[in-house]
Design a protein around this motif. Structure first.
Motif, PDB file in Angstrom:
ATOM      1  N   GLY A 230      46.972  44.624  32.405  1.00 10.96           N
ATOM      2  CA  GLY A 230      45.865  45.561  32.625  1.00 10.96           C
ATOM      3  C   GLY A 230      45.418  46.298  31.376  1.00 10.96           C
ATOM      4  O   GLY A 230      44.458  47.063  31.416  1.00 10.96           O
TER       5      GLY A 230
ATOM      6  N   MET B 152      36.124  44.853  29.931  1.00 13.06           N
ATOM      7  CA  MET B 152      36.581  44.043  31.063  1.00 13.06           C
ATOM      8  C   MET B 152      35.401  43.391  31.778  1.00 13.06           C
ATOM      9  O   MET B 152      35.470  42.228  32.166  1.00 13.06           O
ATOM     10  CB  MET B 152      37.313  44.931  32.075  1.00 13.06           C
ATOM     11  CG  MET B 152      38.748  45.158  31.746  1.00 13.06           C
ATOM     12  SD  MET B 152      39.574  45.878  33.191  1.00 13.06           S
ATOM     13  CE  MET B 152      41.263  45.401  32.792  1.00 13.06           C
TER      14      MET B 152
ATOM     15  N   ALA C 185      36.689  49.590  29.947  1.00 12.82           N
ATOM     16  CA  ALA C 185      36.120  49.123  31.213  1.00 12.82           C
ATOM     17  C   ALA C 185      34.928  48.202  30.938  1.00 12.82           C
ATOM     18  O   ALA C 185      34.781  47.140  31.563  1.00 12.82           O
ATOM     19  CB  ALA C 185      35.700  50.318  32.065  1.00 12.82           C
TER      20      ALA C 185
ATOM     21  N   VAL D 155      43.767  49.969  32.136  1.00 12.21           N
ATOM     22  CA  VAL D 155      42.620  50.307  32.988  1.00 12.21           C
ATOM     23  C   VAL D 155      43.011  50.422  34.467  1.00 12.21           C
ATOM     24  O   VAL D 155      42.661  51.403  35.121  1.00 12.21           O
ATOM     25  CB  VAL D 155      41.444  49.326  32.756  1.00 12.21           C
ATOM     26  CG1 VAL D 155      40.284  49.632  33.692  1.00 12.21           C
ATOM     27  CG2 VAL D 155      40.982  49.396  31.307  1.00 12.21           C
ATOM     28  N   PRO D 156      43.765  49.465  35.016  1.00  9.58           N
ATOM     29  CA  PRO D 156      44.131  49.630  36.425  1.00  9.58           C
ATOM     30  C   PRO D 156      44.941  50.906  36.670  1.00  9.58           C
ATOM     31  O   PRO D 156      44.778  51.556  37.708  1.00  9.58           O
ATOM     32  CB  PRO D 156      44.965  48.377  36.732  1.00  9.58           C
ATOM     33  CG  PRO D 156      44.539  47.384  35.704  1.00  9.58           C
ATOM     34  CD  PRO D 156      44.186  48.165  34.475  1.00  9.58           C
TER      35      PRO D 156
ATOM     36  N   PHE E  35      34.489  47.588  40.366  1.00 14.43           N
ATOM     37  CA  PHE E  35      34.993  46.442  39.608  1.00 14.43           C
ATOM     38  C   PHE E  35      36.488  46.303  39.859  1.00 14.43           C
ATOM     39  O   PHE E  35      37.248  47.270  39.711  1.00 14.43           O
ATOM     40  CB  PHE E  35      34.726  46.653  38.110  1.00 14.43           C
ATOM     41  CG  PHE E  35      35.094  45.469  37.272  1.00 14.43           C
ATOM     42  CD1 PHE E  35      34.195  44.423  37.106  1.00 14.43           C
ATOM     43  CD2 PHE E  35      36.337  45.398  36.657  1.00 14.43           C
ATOM     44  CE1 PHE E  35      34.547  43.309  36.328  1.00 14.43           C
ATOM     45  CE2 PHE E  35      36.689  44.296  35.889  1.00 14.43           C
ATOM     46  CZ  PHE E  35      35.794  43.251  35.723  1.00 14.43           C
ATOM     47  N   TYR E  36      36.909  45.114  40.214  1.00 13.36           N
ATOM     48  CA  TYR E  36      38.321  44.831  40.509  1.00 13.36           C
ATOM     49  C   TYR E  36      39.043  44.682  39.161  1.00 13.36           C
ATOM     50  O   TYR E  36      39.084  43.602  38.588  1.00 13.36           O
ATOM     51  CB  TYR E  36      38.369  43.567  41.366  1.00 13.36           C
ATOM     52  CG  TYR E  36      39.744  43.048  41.760  1.00 13.36           C
ATOM     53  CD1 TYR E  36      40.900  43.800  41.603  1.00 13.36           C
ATOM     54  CD2 TYR E  36      39.859  41.771  42.322  1.00 13.36           C
ATOM     55  CE1 TYR E  36      42.138  43.301  41.973  1.00 13.36           C
ATOM     56  CE2 TYR E  36      41.093  41.258  42.709  1.00 13.36           C
ATOM     57  CZ  TYR E  36      42.225  42.038  42.511  1.00 13.36           C
ATOM     58  OH  TYR E  36      43.450  41.526  42.885  1.00 13.36           O
ATOM     59  N   SER E  37      39.637  45.802  38.702  1.00 14.81           N
ATOM     60  CA  SER E  37      40.123  45.799  37.316  1.00 14.81           C
ATOM     61  C   SER E  37      41.466  45.100  37.140  1.00 14.81           C
ATOM     62  O   SER E  37      41.867  44.823  36.012  1.00 14.81           O
ATOM     63  CB  SER E  37      40.197  47.232  36.779  1.00 14.81           C
ATOM     64  OG  SER E  37      41.161  47.969  37.499  1.00 14.81           O
ATOM     65  N   SER E  38      42.167  44.807  38.262  1.00 13.33           N
ATOM     66  CA  SER E  38      43.414  44.052  38.082  1.00 13.33           C
ATOM     67  C   SER E  38      43.256  42.624  38.607  1.00 13.33           C
ATOM     68  O   SER E  38      44.231  41.981  38.998  1.00 13.33           O
ATOM     69  CB  SER E  38      44.586  44.775  38.763  1.00 13.33           C
ATOM     70  OG  SER E  38      44.218  45.178  40.068  1.00 13.33           O
TER      71      SER E  38
ATOM     72  N   ASP F  39      39.991  50.607  40.217  1.00 17.08           N
ATOM     73  CA  ASP F  39      38.752  49.822  40.335  1.00 17.08           C
ATOM     74  C   ASP F  39      37.582  50.774  40.071  1.00 17.08           C
ATOM     75  O   ASP F  39      37.114  51.472  40.965  1.00 17.08           O
ATOM     76  CB  ASP F  39      38.660  49.191  41.724  1.00 17.08           C
ATOM     77  CG  ASP F  39      39.659  48.050  41.897  1.00 17.08           C
ATOM     78  OD1 ASP F  39      40.339  47.698  40.902  1.00 17.08           O
ATOM     79  OD2 ASP F  39      39.757  47.520  43.016  1.00 17.08           O
TER      80      ASP F  39
END
Ligand code: GLU
Length: 331
Positions: A165, A230, A227, A181-182, A151-154, A187
């Protein structure tokens, strides 16, 4: 004026082993939260984690819960029969650039750590982000290993939900909680299953589709919550309220396990304990009953006060409540 939302909770066992006192205590609190609010409680079998799922464990868990006096509304939702639903969610995430296949091995990710890490969760800097046009292309490049979805957290589209983030929320039991998270996870892994059928995505999708308003679960999952929030935000879902309760541990403070003795519900059943003695013991040790006398779940509803639940993990010693302990009562 919008109508007040009716409480919807869920019991979500993973059939990875027999139901034990630790599971029962969390489910007891979940059941009491829902029923004391006049709400509904759903049953969901989280059986996607293949290597650890034991045949027969799902049915055994349901039998044990019924024996203990639990009830739930409607049937049991079985995640392994809903793969297509999670696959559709994964496709949406991938199409919007939130999910991508990653071919890095665990050793690759370990080497890339910029700081020493604690626990299971490694930080992943996004090495494979934008690298492959499809899961198949990624798979071809790392065969025989299989890519996982990250998962592309940013992702810039999350900026409003998670400023810089950071996901912040107030847990009903644990209080204020936040995580960058980032910075902490990068990710994070979203699904090991190529079609997305794994715990992380499935639980977010099901909580949304089932209209769950509050998640009650063990606080081992508190660090996974930002997470999951998100992922929900990326799918356009509101995330339920959360209520994370401390786990049951052995006297050594470690999460209840086989080495602490046999605390499986089935062992108490076999030894002739009554359901009420199991519930009464757990309720007493959770601040929900004045003594350890047998209780029914129903009887705990009247003066259920979640504020009475101790903040610390519930430590259970081998002689506190075992099939041979003094608190055992005849069937
Ligand atoms: N199935 C998980 C477990 O048994 C619970 C996950 C959740 O409540 O979100 O630990």
């Amino acid at each position: 004026m919008p109508l007040p939302q009716r409480y919807v909770g869920r019991l979500a066992p993973s059939p990875t082993g027999a139901l034990h006192l630790g599971n029962v205590r969390t489910f007891m609190i979940a059941w009491l939260r829902a029923r004391s609010a006049g709400g509904r409680i759903l049953m969901r079998m989280e059986d996607l984690d293949h290597p650890h799922c034991k045949p027969g464990a799902a049915q055994a868990a349901l039998d044990d819960l019924r024996w203990l006096g639990f009830d739930w509304d409607g049937g049991c939702t079985v995640q392994s029969s809903r793969r297509g639903i999670y696959g559709a969610a994964l496709l949406r995430l991938a199409a919007a650039g939130f999910a991508y296949p990653c071919v890095c091995s665990r050793a690759d990710v370990e080497r890339a750590q910029s700081a020493p890490h604690a626990g299971e969760q490694l930080h992943y800097p996004g090495t494979c982000r934008g690298r492959f046009p499809s899961w198949e292309a990624a798979a071809a490049s790392c065969a025989p290993r299989v890519p996982l979805w990250r998962f592309y957290s940013s992702h810039p589209a999350l900026a409003a939900f998670a400023p810089r983030g950071t996901v912040s929320f107030s847990d009903g039991f644990a209080g204020a909680y936040s995580m960058d998270v980032p910075a902490r996870l990068g990710d994070f892994p979203l699904a090991r299953d190529p079609g997305g059928a794994g715990y992380m995505l499935a639980s977010v999708v099901d909580d949304h589709l089932q209209g769950v308003t509050e998640i009650v679960r063990g606080d081992d999952l508190l660090p996974a919550t930002p997470a999951q929030m998100m992922v929900a935000a990326a799918l356009g879902f509101a995330f339920p309220a959360t209520f994370h309760v401390p786990l049951v541990t052995g006297m050594d403070g470690m999460r209840l396990a086989k080495r602490h003795g046999d605390t499986r519900v089935s062992a108490y059943r076999l030894a002739g304990a009554s359901p009420g003695s199991v519930i009464g013991f757990l309720a007493f040790r959770s601040g929900l009953s004045p003594d350890a006398r047998p209780r029914t779940l129903q009887s705990l509803l009247r003066d259920f006060d979640p504020a009475a639940i101790p903040r610390a993990p519930l430590r259970i010693g081998p002689h506190d409540f075992g099939p041979g302990s003094p608190e055992k009562s005849p069937g």
